[in-house]
Every structure is written in C-alpha cells, then in structure tokens.
Motif scaffolding. Structure first.
Motif, mmCIF file in Angstrom:
data_model
loop_
_atom_site.group_PDB
_atom_site.id
_atom_site.type_symbol
_atom_site.label_atom_id
_atom_site.label_comp_id
_atom_site.label_asym_id
_atom_site.label_seq_id
_atom_site.Cartn_x
_atom_site.Cartn_y
_atom_site.Cartn_z
ATOM 1 N N THR A 30 -16.575 -19.738 -15.449
ATOM 2 C CA THR A 30 -15.759 -20.835 -14.962
ATOM 3 C C THR A 30 -16.250 -22.192 -15.449
ATOM 4 O O THR A 30 -17.063 -22.287 -16.369
ATOM 5 C CB THR A 30 -15.650 -20.796 -13.423
ATOM 6 N N LEU A 31 -15.768 -23.244 -14.809
ATOM 7 C CA LEU A 31 -16.000 -24.627 -15.226
ATOM 8 C C LEU A 31 -17.483 -24.939 -15.381
ATOM 9 O O LEU A 31 -18.304 -24.514 -14.577
ATOM 10 C CB LEU A 31 -15.379 -25.558 -14.180
ATOM 11 N N LYS A 32 -17.792 -25.705 -16.449
ATOM 12 C CA LYS A 32 -19.151 -26.185 -16.716
ATOM 13 C C LYS A 32 -20.137 -25.033 -16.855
ATOM 14 O O LYS A 32 -21.278 -25.093 -16.396
ATOM 15 C CB LYS A 32 -19.584 -27.177 -15.629
ATOM 16 N N ASN A 33 -19.698 -23.944 -17.508
ATOM 17 C CA ASN A 33 -20.562 -22.779 -17.680
ATOM 18 C C ASN A 33 -21.570 -22.946 -18.809
ATOM 19 O O ASN A 33 -22.544 -22.203 -18.893
ATOM 20 C CB ASN A 33 -19.727 -21.523 -17.917
ATOM 21 N N ASN A 34 -21.297 -23.913 -19.715
ATOM 22 C CA ASN A 34 -22.238 -24.221 -20.801
ATOM 23 C C ASN A 34 -22.590 -23.003 -21.653
ATOM 24 O O ASN A 34 -23.714 -22.875 -22.146
ATOM 25 C CB ASN A 34 -23.519 -24.841 -20.240
ATOM 26 N N GLY A 35 -21.639 -22.109 -21.809
ATOM 27 C CA GLY A 35 -21.850 -20.954 -22.680
ATOM 28 C C GLY A 35 -22.589 -19.801 -22.041
ATOM 29 O O GLY A 35 -22.903 -18.817 -22.715
ATOM 30 N N VAL A 36 -22.882 -19.878 -20.738
ATOM 31 C CA VAL A 36 -23.583 -18.796 -20.043
ATOM 32 C C VAL A 36 -22.567 -17.754 -19.579
ATOM 33 O O VAL A 36 -21.536 -18.094 -18.998
ATOM 34 C CB VAL A 36 -24.376 -19.344 -18.834
ATOM 35 N N TYR A 37 -22.859 -16.491 -19.837
ATOM 36 C CA TYR A 37 -21.982 -15.407 -19.406
ATOM 37 C C TYR A 37 -22.193 -15.165 -17.906
ATOM 38 O O TYR A 37 -23.199 -14.595 -17.483
ATOM 39 C CB TYR A 37 -22.279 -14.123 -20.179
ATOM 40 N N ALA A 38 -21.242 -15.604 -17.111
ATOM 41 C CA ALA A 38 -21.390 -15.572 -15.655
ATOM 42 C C ALA A 38 -21.447 -14.134 -15.140
ATOM 43 O O ALA A 38 -20.633 -13.288 -15.519
ATOM 44 C CB ALA A 38 -20.228 -16.312 -14.999
ATOM 45 N N GLY A 39 -22.418 -13.864 -14.278
ATOM 46 C CA GLY A 39 -22.518 -12.557 -13.635
ATOM 47 C C GLY A 39 -22.933 -11.427 -14.541
ATOM 48 O O GLY A 39 -22.862 -10.254 -14.138
ATOM 49 N N LEU A 40 -23.380 -11.738 -15.749
ATOM 50 C CA LEU A 40 -23.620 -10.693 -16.745
ATOM 51 C C LEU A 40 -24.593 -9.625 -16.263
ATOM 52 O O LEU A 40 -24.333 -8.426 -16.407
ATOM 53 C CB LEU A 40 -24.140 -11.330 -18.042
ATOM 54 N N LEU A 41 -25.722 -10.023 -15.678
ATOM 55 C CA LEU A 41 -26.704 -9.034 -15.250
ATOM 56 C C LEU A 41 -26.169 -8.124 -14.147
ATOM 57 O O LEU A 41 -26.435 -6.921 -14.135
ATOM 58 C CB LEU A 41 -27.987 -9.723 -14.790
ATOM 59 N N SER A 42 -25.394 -8.701 -13.224
ATOM 60 C CA SER A 42 -24.816 -7.873 -12.160
ATOM 61 C C SER A 42 -23.864 -6.839 -12.738
ATOM 62 O O SER A 42 -23.865 -5.669 -12.329
ATOM 63 C CB SER A 42 -24.082 -8.748 -11.141
ATOM 64 N N CYS B 286 -27.436 0.455 -14.933
ATOM 65 C CA CYS B 286 -28.489 0.187 -15.911
ATOM 66 C C CYS B 286 -29.356 -0.930 -15.344
ATOM 67 O O CYS B 286 -28.862 -1.832 -14.679
ATOM 68 C CB CYS B 286 -27.913 -0.267 -17.254
ATOM 69 N N SER B 287 -30.649 -0.895 -15.626
ATOM 70 C CA SER B 287 -31.522 -1.950 -15.129
ATOM 71 C C SER B 287 -32.677 -2.249 -16.084
ATOM 72 O O SER B 287 -33.642 -2.893 -15.706
ATOM 73 C CB SER B 287 -32.095 -1.565 -13.751
ATOM 74 N N ASP B 288 -32.561 -1.783 -17.309
ATOM 75 C CA ASP B 288 -33.692 -1.859 -18.222
ATOM 76 C C ASP B 288 -33.792 -3.181 -18.974
ATOM 77 O O ASP B 288 -34.835 -3.476 -19.565
ATOM 78 C CB ASP B 288 -33.627 -0.710 -19.227
ATOM 79 N N LEU B 289 -32.729 -4.008 -18.950
ATOM 80 C CA LEU B 289 -32.711 -5.224 -19.755
ATOM 81 C C LEU B 289 -32.539 -6.460 -18.879
ATOM 82 O O LEU B 289 -31.947 -6.399 -17.806
ATOM 83 C CB LEU B 289 -31.580 -5.177 -20.787
ATOM 84 N N GLU B 290 -33.046 -7.586 -19.366
ATOM 85 C CA GLU B 290 -32.812 -8.881 -18.750
ATOM 86 C C GLU B 290 -31.675 -9.587 -19.484
ATOM 87 O O GLU B 290 -31.186 -9.114 -20.501
ATOM 88 C CB GLU B 290 -34.093 -9.720 -18.765
ATOM 89 N N TYR B 291 -31.271 -10.772 -18.961
ATOM 90 C CA TYR B 291 -30.082 -11.455 -19.477
ATOM 91 C C TYR B 291 -30.122 -11.619 -20.995
ATOM 92 O O TYR B 291 -29.182 -11.211 -21.699
ATOM 93 C CB TYR B 291 -29.932 -12.821 -18.802
ATOM 94 N N ASP B 292 -31.170 -12.233 -21.524
ATOM 95 C CA ASP B 292 -31.233 -12.493 -22.963
ATOM 96 C C ASP B 292 -31.199 -11.206 -23.773
ATOM 97 O O ASP B 292 -30.625 -11.164 -24.868
ATOM 98 C CB ASP B 292 -32.503 -13.284 -23.311
ATOM 99 N N GLN B 293 -31.793 -10.146 -23.233
ATOM 100 C CA GLN B 293 -31.797 -8.869 -23.933
ATOM 101 C C GLN B 293 -30.408 -8.230 -23.935
ATOM 102 O O GLN B 293 -30.011 -7.610 -24.927
ATOM 103 C CB GLN B 293 -32.816 -7.938 -23.276
ATOM 104 N N VAL B 294 -29.692 -8.383 -22.809
ATOM 105 C CA VAL B 294 -28.319 -7.864 -22.760
ATOM 106 C C VAL B 294 -27.453 -8.587 -23.785
ATOM 107 O O VAL B 294 -26.673 -7.966 -24.520
ATOM 108 C CB VAL B 294 -27.725 -8.013 -21.344
ATOM 109 N N VAL B 295 -27.588 -9.908 -23.844
ATOM 110 C CA VAL B 295 -26.816 -10.692 -24.815
ATOM 111 C C VAL B 295 -27.158 -10.244 -26.234
ATOM 112 O O VAL B 295 -26.259 -10.022 -27.067
ATOM 113 C CB VAL B 295 -27.086 -12.200 -24.634
ATOM 114 N N GLU B 296 -28.433 -10.108 -26.523
ATOM 115 C CA GLU B 296 -28.848 -9.722 -27.876
ATOM 116 C C GLU B 296 -28.306 -8.353 -28.255
ATOM 117 O O GLU B 296 -27.881 -8.134 -29.398
ATOM 118 C CB GLU B 296 -30.376 -9.722 -27.962
#
Length: 244
Positions: A45-57, A6-16
């Motif tokens: 991992t450490l100090k991620n500050n709530g960001v979903y690591a690698g989500l777009l990949s 899939c490639s239609d969404l960006e990070y914030d859109q995937v989260v939403e």
C-alpha cells in the motif's frame, strides 16, 4: 499455533530467491501448487518504498501460490498510463491460473488497485478501507493524500468503468472514517449495478482510517470464504443463466 509452510528464509533471502522481472517490473513469485491453483496477489500500500508487504507471513504460512507487487510511485498502481502497464504485468503473472482462483489483496491505496485488478481480470479481491472513487474520497482526505491524488497523471474511478457482468467476489473491511463511508456507499452502488458480482462486507465501528485484518490465519480464512462463495454462487447462477 499457526503452522509454518516454510520458515527457512528471511525477508532478503526470500526476495533473492523468488524475485523475478515481468515486463520490466520486479515481483516476488512463490509457486507451491502443481498444477497451478490458488494464487494470492498481495499489493503493497501507500508509501511502501518498494517493500513487499507481508512477504514473510505469506512465505511462511500461506498454503497457496503468492505474488507480491509494490508501487513505490504511490500512484494507486496506475503509474503514468492509467494502469495499462501493470495490467499487462499481472496478465503475464496469472497465466495458467483460472480467474476464479485468483485473489488480489490490498488496503487503502492498494485496496483500490485490488478491486480494479479483480474486476478487470474477473478475479476476486480482499480489501481493507479501499478507495474506489477519487472524487468522493477527496473532500474527506487529508492534505497529503489529496496531494497524492493530484500527482497521479492518469486516473479513473472504478465505479465509472463499463463492467456489466462479472463473477468476481469482493470482500471489504470498511470503517467509519468519512472517506471510507463514502467509498463503502460507492462500493455498494457499484456492486448493485454489475450483474454476477458477489460482495462480503464488514462494517467496522471505528472512525479512523486504519487496517483491521488481524494476522495471516484470519486472512487465510477470508481467502477460503471468497473462493467458497464464488464456487457456490457459480453453481446457483448456472441454473438461471439465459441461453445466448
């Protein structure tokens, strides 16, 4: 060139689109397979500050189902109760999946969590420089990391847990930083004591505590390798199991 799933969404859109709440915990759940089959649980991992690591990949390239989780408290996913709540969240999240098809992924702090969760649920783990034991890690850790250890109110060393039989397969990429060598030796000792556990170990000739897995394509190959080893080992074990 790696093909997009899939490639239609960006990070914030995937989260939403895909973020859900399980027992008060926000996670991203991307479901692709029906019926449910392979599930990757990616742990920031450490100090991620709530960001979903690698989500777009994962969204764009990983062919199976994906759950992404975070630990903004930097507590090794143990929080204030030794991990009980997160294990309840994961238990709900993996309903419908066979444990042999579930793969946890984490590096460093989340490498600890990935192995902890994999053994708890008899699932599998891909890790990069995981810490399994706070006691062996502490003498080699830097001051900030020692402070993070000390701030965890309820923690346990994974190799102290009373697992006696597991079908889990653990993959670990481990370098030559003294803390990582100490945890590599801990991992080898632990896997030698738990009947049935499979281990894929890569010793990396690097003296820093770094991330080594290159890109989603190589990562997907490792997922396939773990699932293949588990299936192969399961067939072999079935020939030698002692009847109850």
């Amino acid at each position: 060139m790696l093909e997009d799933v899939c490639s239609d969404l960006e990070y914030d859109q995937v989260v939403e689109k895909y973020q859900i709440n399980i027992l008060g915990e926000n996670v991203v759940y991307i479901k692709r397979s029906t019926p449910s089959k392979t599930l990757l649980i990616a742990m920031a991992t450490l100090k991620n500050n709530g960001v979903y690591a690698g989500l777009l990949s994962y969204y764009r390239h990983f062919p199976g189902d994906v759950i992404c989780v975070t630990d903004p408290t930097n507590s090794y996913y143990l929080r204030e109760d030794g991990g009980s709540h997160m294990k309840e969240v994961i238990a709900k999240a993996i309903e419908g999946y066979a444990p042999e098809n579930v793969v946890f992924f984490g590096a460093s702090m989340s490498g600890y969590a990935a192995i902890d969760m994999a053994l708890h649920f008899n699932a599998n783990a891909i890790t990069n420089n995981p810490q399994l034991n706070f006691d062996v890690s502490r003498p080699h850790a830097w001051n900030e990391l020692r402070g993070i250890f000390d701030a965890i109110p309820s923690k346990h060393n994974i190799d102290d847990l009373p697992y006696q039989l597991r079908d889990s397969v653990i993959c670990a990429f481990i370098g030559e930083h003294p803390m990582d060598i100490a945890n590599r030796d801990t991992l080898l000792s632990m896997c030698g004591k738990i009947k049935g556990v499979g281990l894929i170990l890569a010793n990396i000739f690097d003296k820093e505590h770094k991330y080594y897995i290159e890109g989603i394509k190589g990562f997907t190959v490792m997922v396939d390798a773990i699932l293949t080893q588990r299936a192969m080992t399961g067939r072999i074990q079935a020939k030698y199991m002692t009847p109850a």
